[in-house]
Design an enzyme around this catalytic site. Structure first.
Site, PDB file in Angstrom:
ATOM      1  N   ASP A  52       4.288   7.716  -9.367  1.00  0.00           N
ATOM      2  CA  ASP A  52       3.648   6.460  -9.781  1.00  0.00           C
ATOM      3  C   ASP A  52       2.179   6.387  -9.361  1.00  0.00           C
ATOM      4  O   ASP A  52       1.735   7.112  -8.469  1.00  0.00           O
ATOM      5  CB  ASP A  52       4.377   5.272  -9.126  1.00  0.00           C
ATOM      6  CG  ASP A  52       5.678   4.950  -9.835  1.00  0.00           C
ATOM      7  OD1 ASP A  52       6.156   5.794 -10.614  1.00  0.00           O
ATOM      8  OD2 ASP A  52       6.217   3.856  -9.595  1.00  0.00           O
ATOM      9  N   ASP A  53       1.498   5.448 -10.001  1.00  0.00           N
ATOM     10  CA  ASP A  53       0.168   4.977  -9.580  1.00  0.00           C
ATOM     11  C   ASP A  53      -0.990   5.935  -9.834  1.00  0.00           C
ATOM     12  O   ASP A  53      -2.100   5.676  -9.381  1.00  0.00           O
ATOM     13  CB  ASP A  53       0.149   4.565  -8.096  1.00  0.00           C
ATOM     14  CG  ASP A  53       1.098   3.416  -7.817  1.00  0.00           C
ATOM     15  OD1 ASP A  53       1.683   2.895  -8.789  1.00  0.00           O
ATOM     16  OD2 ASP A  53       1.253   3.044  -6.655  1.00  0.00           O
ATOM     17  N   HIS A 103       2.672   2.195 -16.649  1.00  0.00           N
ATOM     18  CA  HIS A 103       2.808   1.493 -15.362  1.00  0.00           C
ATOM     19  C   HIS A 103       1.818   0.320 -15.327  1.00  0.00           C
ATOM     20  O   HIS A 103       1.291  -0.001 -14.260  1.00  0.00           O
ATOM     21  CB  HIS A 103       2.555   2.485 -14.228  1.00  0.00           C
ATOM     22  CG  HIS A 103       3.068   2.037 -12.883  1.00  0.00           C
ATOM     23  ND1 HIS A 103       4.268   1.380 -12.704  1.00  0.00           N
ATOM     24  CD2 HIS A 103       2.544   2.160 -11.632  1.00  0.00           C
ATOM     25  CE1 HIS A 103       4.438   1.121 -11.428  1.00  0.00           C
ATOM     26  NE2 HIS A 103       3.408   1.568 -10.751  1.00  0.00           N
ATOM     27  N   HIS A 107      -2.014  -2.800 -12.722  1.00  0.00           N
ATOM     28  CA  HIS A 107      -1.034  -2.749 -11.642  1.00  0.00           C
ATOM     29  C   HIS A 107      -0.786  -4.109 -10.970  1.00  0.00           C
ATOM     30  O   HIS A 107      -0.696  -4.212  -9.740  1.00  0.00           O
ATOM     31  CB  HIS A 107      -1.461  -1.712 -10.593  1.00  0.00           C
ATOM     32  CG  HIS A 107      -0.323  -1.183  -9.770  1.00  0.00           C
ATOM     33  ND1 HIS A 107       0.056  -1.728  -8.569  1.00  0.00           N
ATOM     34  CD2 HIS A 107       0.545  -0.165  -9.976  1.00  0.00           C
ATOM     35  CE1 HIS A 107       1.075  -1.071  -8.067  1.00  0.00           C
ATOM     36  NE2 HIS A 107       1.395  -0.108  -8.911  1.00  0.00           N
ATOM     37  N   HIS A 197       4.818   9.111  -5.278  1.00  0.00           N
ATOM     38  CA  HIS A 197       3.517   8.602  -5.725  1.00  0.00           C
ATOM     39  C   HIS A 197       2.475   9.708  -5.856  1.00  0.00           C
ATOM     40  O   HIS A 197       2.514  10.692  -5.110  1.00  0.00           O
ATOM     41  CB  HIS A 197       3.022   7.509  -4.773  1.00  0.00           C
ATOM     42  CG  HIS A 197       3.832   6.250  -4.887  1.00  0.00           C
ATOM     43  ND1 HIS A 197       5.045   6.103  -4.266  1.00  0.00           N
ATOM     44  CD2 HIS A 197       3.617   5.108  -5.594  1.00  0.00           C
ATOM     45  CE1 HIS A 197       5.549   4.918  -4.570  1.00  0.00           C
ATOM     46  NE2 HIS A 197       4.705   4.292  -5.372  1.00  0.00           N
TER      47      HIS A 197
HETATM   48 ZN   LIG Z   1       2.936   1.248  -8.711  1.00  0.00          ZN
END
Ligand SMILES: [Zn+2]
Length: 233
Positions: A52-53, A103, A107, A197
């Site tokens: 993620d991210d 995503h 955010h 992540h």
């Molecule tokens: Zn996230």
């Protein structure tokens, strides 16, 4: 008498409301609801690594080269504004055969927003991917994983599925690589979707052992869309 009547009326309202929610949204079971996936088929030895991210500059080359060496593919839930900033990295991830999923654009905690705002966040992320000529994803992972009826509503209108996870490595807390490895190799079971992540050095360090360990246990590492397509109902 009046109390009894009010009690009955309350029960009736509850029953009607439950029936409405069931007909409208189906059973919201976390395994495989009509609206998404939190883990795969428990009878298939498949596991998904999700990151993620990203995209982040730091560690991406190492991450991609570990996966290339091990011949595995993963799913990256990218934040639209970062994908816009690091277009080349985004394309590199995509061209390396990994799945890129939504995503959101900035955010935020989507469950706090109204439906239109949720849709805008997802759409803007999709637009960035479209501008880079990437294939449109079917999965949205709300930041933090929190979801509610408004998010389901937005996703239904956008034809998106919820892509959650069943094993959180909490790698963002700065825990050492050895802990991340132990957590994955002891917590894994058929159908596990692992949350990690982008841009976490300890995750990059842990990855070779994780992949080796999962393969030794007989797991096939697939992308989330592959896991979704393999579900036998
Ligand atoms: Zn996230």
């Amino acid at each position: 008498m009046l109390r009894k009547f009010l009690k009955f009326k309350f029960k009736l309202i509850l029953i009607i409301l439950s029936l409405f929610l069931y007909l409208e949204f189906g059973i919201l079971n976390p395994e495989r609801a009509k609206y998404g996936i939190a883990s795969g088929d428990p009878f298939l030895n498949q596991v998904v690594l999700t990151f993620d991210d990203g995209p982040r500059e730091h560690g991406i080359q190492e991450l991609l080269s570990v996966m290339k060496d091990c011949d595995v593919h993963a799913t990256f839930f990218l934040v639209g504004k970062f994908a816009e900033r690091y277009e080349d990295i985004t394309k590199l991830i995509y061209n390396s055969g990994h799945e890129i999923a939504n995503h959101s654009y900035t955010h935020p905690k989507l469950f706090k927003l109204w439906v239109e705002k949720i849709m805008r966040e997802a759409e803007r992320c999709d637009e960035v991917m479209q501008n880079l000529n990437l294939r449109k994803t079917m999965f949205l992972r709300p930041p933090g994983g929190g979801f509610n009826i408004k998010i389901f509503n937005a996703m239904r209108r956008m034809n998106l599925k919820l892509g959650l996870w069943s094993l959180n490595t909490a790698d963002y807390t700065g825990r050492p690589a050895s802990e991340i490895i132990n957590l994955v190799l002891h917590g894994v079971k058929p159908g596990t979707i692992i949350l990690m992540h982008s841009g976490v050095p300890n995750t990059v360090q842990a990855l070779p052992e994780i992949i080796k360990g999962l393969k030794a246990k007989g797991y096939e590492l697939v992308r989330l869309d592959d896991m979704w397509n393999c579900w036998r109902i």
